[in-house]
Design an enzyme around this catalytic site. Structure first.
Site, short mmCIF file in Angstrom:
data_model
loop_
_atom_site.label_atom_id
_atom_site.label_comp_id
_atom_site.label_asym_id
_atom_site.label_seq_id
_atom_site.Cartn_x
_atom_site.Cartn_y
_atom_site.Cartn_z
N HIS A 1 -0.98 19.33 -0.94
CA HIS A 1 -1.41 17.94 -0.73
C HIS A 1 -1.03 17.05 -1.92
CE1 HIS A 1 -3.68 18.23 3.13
NE2 HIS A 1 -3.59 19.50 2.81
N SER B 1 14.14 25.40 25.04
CA SER B 1 13.80 26.35 23.98
C SER B 1 13.03 27.51 24.58
CB SER B 1 12.95 25.66 22.90
OG SER B 1 11.58 25.79 23.22
N GLY C 1 2.11 27.47 14.21
CA GLY C 1 0.73 27.15 13.83
C GLY C 1 0.17 28.02 12.72
N SER D 1 7.51 23.65 12.40
CA SER D 1 8.03 22.33 12.80
C SER D 1 9.16 21.87 11.90
CB SER D 1 6.93 21.28 12.87
OG SER D 1 5.86 21.57 12.07
N GLU E 1 8.64 13.70 12.30
CA GLU E 1 7.29 14.27 12.37
C GLU E 1 6.23 13.16 12.27
OE1 GLU E 1 6.97 18.02 11.04
OE2 GLU E 1 4.79 18.06 11.11
N ASP F 1 7.95 20.19 3.34
CA ASP F 1 8.38 21.29 4.20
C ASP F 1 9.87 21.18 4.54
OD1 ASP F 1 5.69 21.75 4.08
OD2 ASP F 1 5.28 21.01 6.09
C1 GLA Z 1 1.69 20.28 5.43
C2 GLA Z 1 2.57 19.04 5.34
C3 GLA Z 1 3.20 18.91 3.95
C4 GLA Z 1 2.16 19.03 2.86
C5 GLA Z 1 1.27 20.23 3.09
C6 GLA Z 1 0.13 20.30 2.11
O1 GLA Z 1 2.47 21.43 5.33
O2 GLA Z 1 3.58 19.09 6.30
O3 GLA Z 1 3.90 17.69 3.87
O4 GLA Z 1 1.42 17.84 2.73
O5 GLA Z 1 0.72 20.26 4.39
O6 GLA Z 1 0.61 20.55 0.84
#
Ligand code: GLA
Length: 386
Positions: free
Chosen positions: A37, A70, A127, A133, A165, A177
């Site tokens: 975060h 898919s 998940g 994703s 996203e 990510d």
């Molecule tokens: C998810 C979000 C990321 C990041 C994390 C927490 O994976 O996609 O952008 O904020 O939570 O670190």
């Protein structure tokens, strides 16, 4: 990646669309070693790409239709390129089609590109907090950039995936990510400054040190398009505004005393997590470079405590995974990803792996939690054409 999934993707494309694809592209999921975060607070993160991938087979069409299919769902979704906009995208197709739309937001002239057929397969668990994703978004972004000859660089493709996203899927997530999935390298973590988007590869050296990262997928599913994730992000923005800074990146540990007097208790603890987590990322990079992965265990533990107590994004299953791993000899452990479910990671000596796995299974059994899925991940190659 096993060749199987590439073979399966090619075969799936051929049986559905009755011809050979132009090519195959793939992108990995990720584990975040530390820095949770912090990305949407313009801070630091240290994820790595894992050996679980999403593969997309792409074929050019001679009209202006996009068709996606898919192994996730038994359907072929079709849309005219001229009708592509976020409000018409729903369900899993919002990821690949959202990327096609977002490329237009980053300068691609979508009125001049041909239609495409896409077939997607993946062995990134859904998940589990391992960025299934981002793996889809990054594989599709790289593939479309290639077949449409757009020439966008990987940093921009990461932003394309994030835009898809945020806008098409509706999850207010950061840039971590997609960056891990596009920039990752074998045996390295991606040290990313989410303000400048500059990145550096940090050697992990796990194998040489006799260590492994064990993922404990609790099976507790979560969604970042709803609920707590957006609420935490809003709390961080509230905290930054009350402290008079553009983002929490501008708050240092030395500022926390003053912040305590200015913020309500909950907002203060949200802020303290982000500020201390940024420092833990910097410390982890320094320790990795100076003495290697064996030295980062306590930083992982401290990160988990901060998410459990200050940011309050853990769940009992994640806490149990972390506690039982450490009690059984892991050097450190923490939940990874956005929280509210998903997976934890533990840094474990190779010789202790089965003992730690059994201890976690037993602890889950004693608490009458569903059995977790535990597996080792290795730092792997980012998105590529296969
Ligand atoms: C998810 C979000 C990321 C990041 C994390 C927490 O994976 O996609 O952008 O904020 O939570 O670190």
């Amino acid at each position: 990646m096993s060749t199987d999934i590439r073979d399966d993707t090619r075969a799936g494309f051929e049986s559905l669309f009755g011809r050979e694809p132009e090519g195959l592209w793939s992108a990995p999921g990720r584990v975040n070693l530390i820095g949770e975060h912090t990305d949407y607070n313009e801070g630091f993160v240290l994820p790595f790409a894992i050996d679980r991938r999403t593969v997309v087979a792409v074929g050019l069409r001679d009209d202006r239709t996009l068709r996606v299919a898919s192994t996730i769902a038994d359907e072929v979704v079709e849309i005219a390129l001229d009708d592509l906009e976020p409000s018409v995208l729903t369900g899993w197709p919002a990821y690949p089609l959202g990327v096609a739309w977002a490329l237009g937001e980053f300068g691609a002239d979508l009125s001049a590109v041909p239609g495409l057929d896409l077939f997607i397969d993946s062995d990134v668990p859904l998940g589990a907090g391992l960025s299934s994703s981002a793996a889809i978004e990054s594989a599709v972004a790289l593939a479309l950039d290639d077949v449409w000859r757009l020439g966008l660089d990987r940093r921009t493709l990461a932003r394309v995936g994030q835009r898809a996203e945020n806008v098409a899927v509706g999850a207010p997530t950061g840039i971590m990510d997609q960056s891990a999935s596009l920039l990752g390298q074998v045996d390295h973590a991606v040290f990313l400054d989410c303000r400048s988007l500059e990145s550096d590869l940090v050697p992990l050296g796990l194998g040489e040190a006799g260590l492994a990262i064990l993922v404990i997928d609790t099976g507790v599913t979560h969604s970042h398009a709803t609920g707590g994730y957006g609420e935490r992000r809003a709390a961080c923005e509230r905290g930054a505004a009350a402290l008079g800074v553009a983002s929490l990146r501008d708050v240092s540990i030395a500022d926390l005393d003053r912040a305590r007097g200015l913020l309500d208790d909950v907002t203060f603890r949200r802020v303290r997590h982000v500020v201390t987590e940024n420092q833990r990322v910097l410390d982890t990079v320094a320790v990795l470079r100076a003495e290697g992965a064996a030295g980062i265990g306590e930083l992982l533990d401290a990160s988990h405590r901060s998410m459990r107590d200050d940011f309050e994004i853990s769940v009992p299953e994640l806490d149990l995974a972390v506690e039982s791993a450490v009690q059984a000899g892991a050097l450190g452990a923490r939940m990874t990803g956005g929280g509210f479910g998903g997976a934890a990671i533990a840094l474990v000596r190779l010789g202790d792996l089965s003992r730690v796995q059994v201890a976690i299974d037993n602890a889950f059994g004693e608490h009458a939690f569903g059995q977790p899925d535990t597996f080792v991940v290795t730092a792997s190659q980012g998105a590529e054409r296969n």
